[in-house]
Design a protein around this motif. Structure first.
Motif, PDB file in Angstrom:
ATOM      1  N   ASN A   1     102.076  46.931  35.548  1.00  0.00           N
ATOM      2  CA  ASN A   1     103.022  47.450  36.446  1.00  0.00           C
ATOM      3  C   ASN A   1     103.239  46.370  37.850  1.00  0.00           C
ATOM      4  OD1 ASN A   1     103.237  49.876  35.477  1.00  0.00           O
ATOM      5  ND2 ASN A   1     102.302  51.008  36.933  1.00  0.00           N
ATOM      6  N   TRP A   2     102.271  45.646  38.258  1.00  0.00           N
ATOM      7  CA  TRP A   2     102.507  44.503  39.070  1.00  0.00           C
ATOM      8  C   TRP A   2     103.484  43.331  38.508  1.00  0.00           C
ATOM      9  CZ3 TRP A   2     101.424  39.201  38.554  1.00  0.00           C
ATOM     10  CH2 TRP A   2     101.741  38.771  39.661  1.00  0.00           C
ATOM     11  N   GLY A   3     103.460  43.248  37.281  1.00  0.00           N
ATOM     12  CA  GLY A   3     104.419  42.247  36.651  1.00  0.00           C
ATOM     13  C   GLY A   3     105.955  42.708  36.800  1.00  0.00           C
ATOM     14  N   ILE A   4     105.954  44.196  36.483  1.00  0.00           N
ATOM     15  CA  ILE A   4     107.331  44.769  36.627  1.00  0.00           C
ATOM     16  C   ILE A   4     107.877  44.684  37.990  1.00  0.00           C
ATOM     17  CG2 ILE A   4     108.513  46.960  36.193  1.00  0.00           C
ATOM     18  CD1 ILE A   4     106.626  47.696  33.830  1.00  0.00           C
ATOM     19  N   ILE A   5     106.845  45.121  38.907  1.00  0.00           N
ATOM     20  CA  ILE A   5     107.506  45.273  40.196  1.00  0.00           C
ATOM     21  C   ILE A   5     107.856  43.890  40.947  1.00  0.00           C
ATOM     22  CG2 ILE A   5     106.447  45.843  42.620  1.00  0.00           C
ATOM     23  CD1 ILE A   5     104.623  48.152  41.179  1.00  0.00           C
TER      24      ILE A   5
ATOM     25  N   PHE B   1     109.114  49.269  48.987  1.00  0.00           N
ATOM     26  CA  PHE B   1     108.887  49.756  48.014  1.00  0.00           C
ATOM     27  C   PHE B   1     107.818  49.113  47.154  1.00  0.00           C
ATOM     28  CE2 PHE B   1     113.211  51.576  48.671  1.00  0.00           C
ATOM     29  CZ  PHE B   1     112.878  52.901  48.415  1.00  0.00           C
ATOM     30  N   TYR B   2     107.717  47.815  47.307  1.00  0.00           N
ATOM     31  CA  TYR B   2     106.592  46.997  46.820  1.00  0.00           C
ATOM     32  C   TYR B   2     105.170  47.661  46.952  1.00  0.00           C
ATOM     33  CZ  TYR B   2     104.511  42.738  44.868  1.00  0.00           C
ATOM     34  OH  TYR B   2     103.659  41.676  44.287  1.00  0.00           O
ATOM     35  N   PHE B   3     105.203  47.747  48.187  1.00  0.00           N
ATOM     36  CA  PHE B   3     103.991  48.418  48.515  1.00  0.00           C
ATOM     37  C   PHE B   3     103.677  49.999  48.006  1.00  0.00           C
ATOM     38  CE2 PHE B   3     102.331  51.772  51.732  1.00  0.00           C
ATOM     39  CZ  PHE B   3     100.984  51.417  52.051  1.00  0.00           C
ATOM     40  N   THR B   4     104.728  50.748  48.113  1.00  0.00           N
ATOM     41  CA  THR B   4     104.870  52.100  47.439  1.00  0.00           C
ATOM     42  C   THR B   4     104.484  52.004  45.980  1.00  0.00           C
ATOM     43  OG1 THR B   4     106.174  52.879  49.286  1.00  0.00           O
ATOM     44  CG2 THR B   4     106.080  54.270  47.434  1.00  0.00           C
TER      45      THR B   4
ATOM     46  N   THR C   1     100.858  53.608  41.517  1.00  0.00           N
ATOM     47  CA  THR C   1     100.303  53.007  40.242  1.00  0.00           C
ATOM     48  C   THR C   1      98.744  53.471  40.253  1.00  0.00           C
ATOM     49  OG1 THR C   1     101.691  51.265  39.810  1.00  0.00           O
ATOM     50  CG2 THR C   1      99.524  51.207  38.622  1.00  0.00           C
ATOM     51  N   VAL C   2      98.203  53.202  41.433  1.00  0.00           N
ATOM     52  CA  VAL C   2      96.470  53.494  41.519  1.00  0.00           C
ATOM     53  C   VAL C   2      96.413  54.974  41.584  1.00  0.00           C
ATOM     54  CG1 VAL C   2      94.553  53.082  42.975  1.00  0.00           C
ATOM     55  CG2 VAL C   2      96.181  51.169  42.600  1.00  0.00           C
ATOM     56  N   ALA C   3      97.188  55.404  42.561  1.00  0.00           N
ATOM     57  CA  ALA C   3      97.106  57.061  42.947  1.00  0.00           C
ATOM     58  C   ALA C   3      97.187  57.703  41.693  1.00  0.00           C
ATOM     59  CB  ALA C   3      97.842  57.565  43.993  1.00  0.00           C
TER      60      ALA C   3
ATOM     61  N   TYR D   1     112.852  52.504  39.100  1.00  0.00           N
ATOM     62  CA  TYR D   1     111.746  51.770  38.911  1.00  0.00           C
ATOM     63  C   TYR D   1     110.597  52.784  39.432  1.00  0.00           C
ATOM     64  CZ  TYR D   1     113.132  47.185  37.957  1.00  0.00           C
ATOM     65  OH  TYR D   1     113.672  45.990  37.249  1.00  0.00           O
ATOM     66  N   LEU D   2     110.509  53.782  40.274  1.00  0.00           N
ATOM     67  CA  LEU D   2     109.583  54.557  40.688  1.00  0.00           C
ATOM     68  C   LEU D   2     109.226  55.481  39.502  1.00  0.00           C
ATOM     69  CD1 LEU D   2     107.677  56.099  42.530  1.00  0.00           C
ATOM     70  CD2 LEU D   2     109.643  57.621  43.333  1.00  0.00           C
ATOM     71  N   PHE D   3     110.333  55.894  38.853  1.00  0.00           N
ATOM     72  CA  PHE D   3     110.140  56.803  37.555  1.00  0.00           C
ATOM     73  C   PHE D   3     109.325  55.963  36.437  1.00  0.00           C
ATOM     74  CE2 PHE D   3     111.430  58.728  33.387  1.00  0.00           C
ATOM     75  CZ  PHE D   3     111.202  60.062  33.697  1.00  0.00           C
ATOM     76  N   LEU D   4     109.691  54.731  36.293  1.00  0.00           N
ATOM     77  CA  LEU D   4     108.963  53.948  35.198  1.00  0.00           C
ATOM     78  C   LEU D   4     107.583  53.852  35.811  1.00  0.00           C
ATOM     79  CD1 LEU D   4     111.470  51.069  34.795  1.00  0.00           C
ATOM     80  CD2 LEU D   4     110.644  52.689  32.774  1.00  0.00           C
TER      81      LEU D   4
END
Length: 214
Positions: free
Chosen positions: A25-29, A42-45, A50-52, A97-100
């Protein structure tokens, strides 16, 4: 506390899936989403989501984790539909991206076979890369503009030149929205080249009461 139980084979596998989820997920973001948008909010969000989501799904699955139904994952989307996630309007690209990110977090939390998980990650990342390559790096921004006289069709070139000089953006298209002649202002939707060395984001938006259908 018994450390042998804490770091059991099952929990160790879970931590490995979590690490994989974070890296993917970090790589995608970072390399796909942030490269064009430069949206730190949105990077932060996305990273915290991902963690939550991963641990929420993992513990919602209960002790028999391999027998959990997809209702666990689908229930999360019900939660988001209630929350609506609409403190600010979310652009379509960010919503995608949020959905992904949510989907991948759910998949990593529920997966049992690392081989299948690797295939899912490769196919997902590959699909995103292909779509990003084919998609034009165009972004939009709402601007409240003070020179109403330049919105006439015959003065469009002058309007674009003035906006480019003020914003530093490489403007591709301008759509005219609400016009307020009393305050001598107009709302413009500006489409610009997001890869032309610009890092202007879309944090500021004009109030909805000032926007009209374009």
């Amino acid at each position: 506390m018994d450390l042998t139980n804490l770091f059991s084979a099952e929990f160790s596998a879970t931590l490995l899936r979590f690490l994989t989820c974070i890296i993917v997920n970090w790589g995608i973001i970072h390399f796909l989403y942030y490269r064009k948008s430069h949206r730190n909010d949105f990077y932060f969000t996305f990273m915290l989501m991902t963690v939550a989501i991963f641990f929420l799904v993992y513990f919602m699955m209960g002790m028999e984790r391999g027998k959990a139904t997809m209702g666990v994952g689908l229930g999360l989307f019900g939660i988001f539909s209630i929350m609506r996630y609409r403190t600010d309007a979310m652009p379509v690209r960010e919503m995608t991206y949020l959905f992904l990110i949510v989907c991948l977090s759910v998949v990593h939390a529920m997966a049992e076979d690392f081989g299948e998980l690797a295939v899912v990650d490769v196919l997902t990342v590959g699909s995103i890369i292909l779509c990003e390559i084919r998609s034009k790096a165009h972004a939009t921004k709402l601007i409240q503009y003070d020179r109403v006289e330049l919105i006439k069709p015959e003065k469009r070139e002058e309007l674009i030149a003035d906006l480019e000089a003020r914003t530093g953006l490489k403007i591709i298209k301008i759509d005219v929205g609400g016009i307020d002649f009393l305050k001598d202002s107009v709302v413009l939707r500006v489409t610009y080249d997001a890869e032309a060395g610009n890092d202007v984001n879309n944090v500021f938006t004009v109030r909805k009461s000032q926007w009209r259908e374009v």
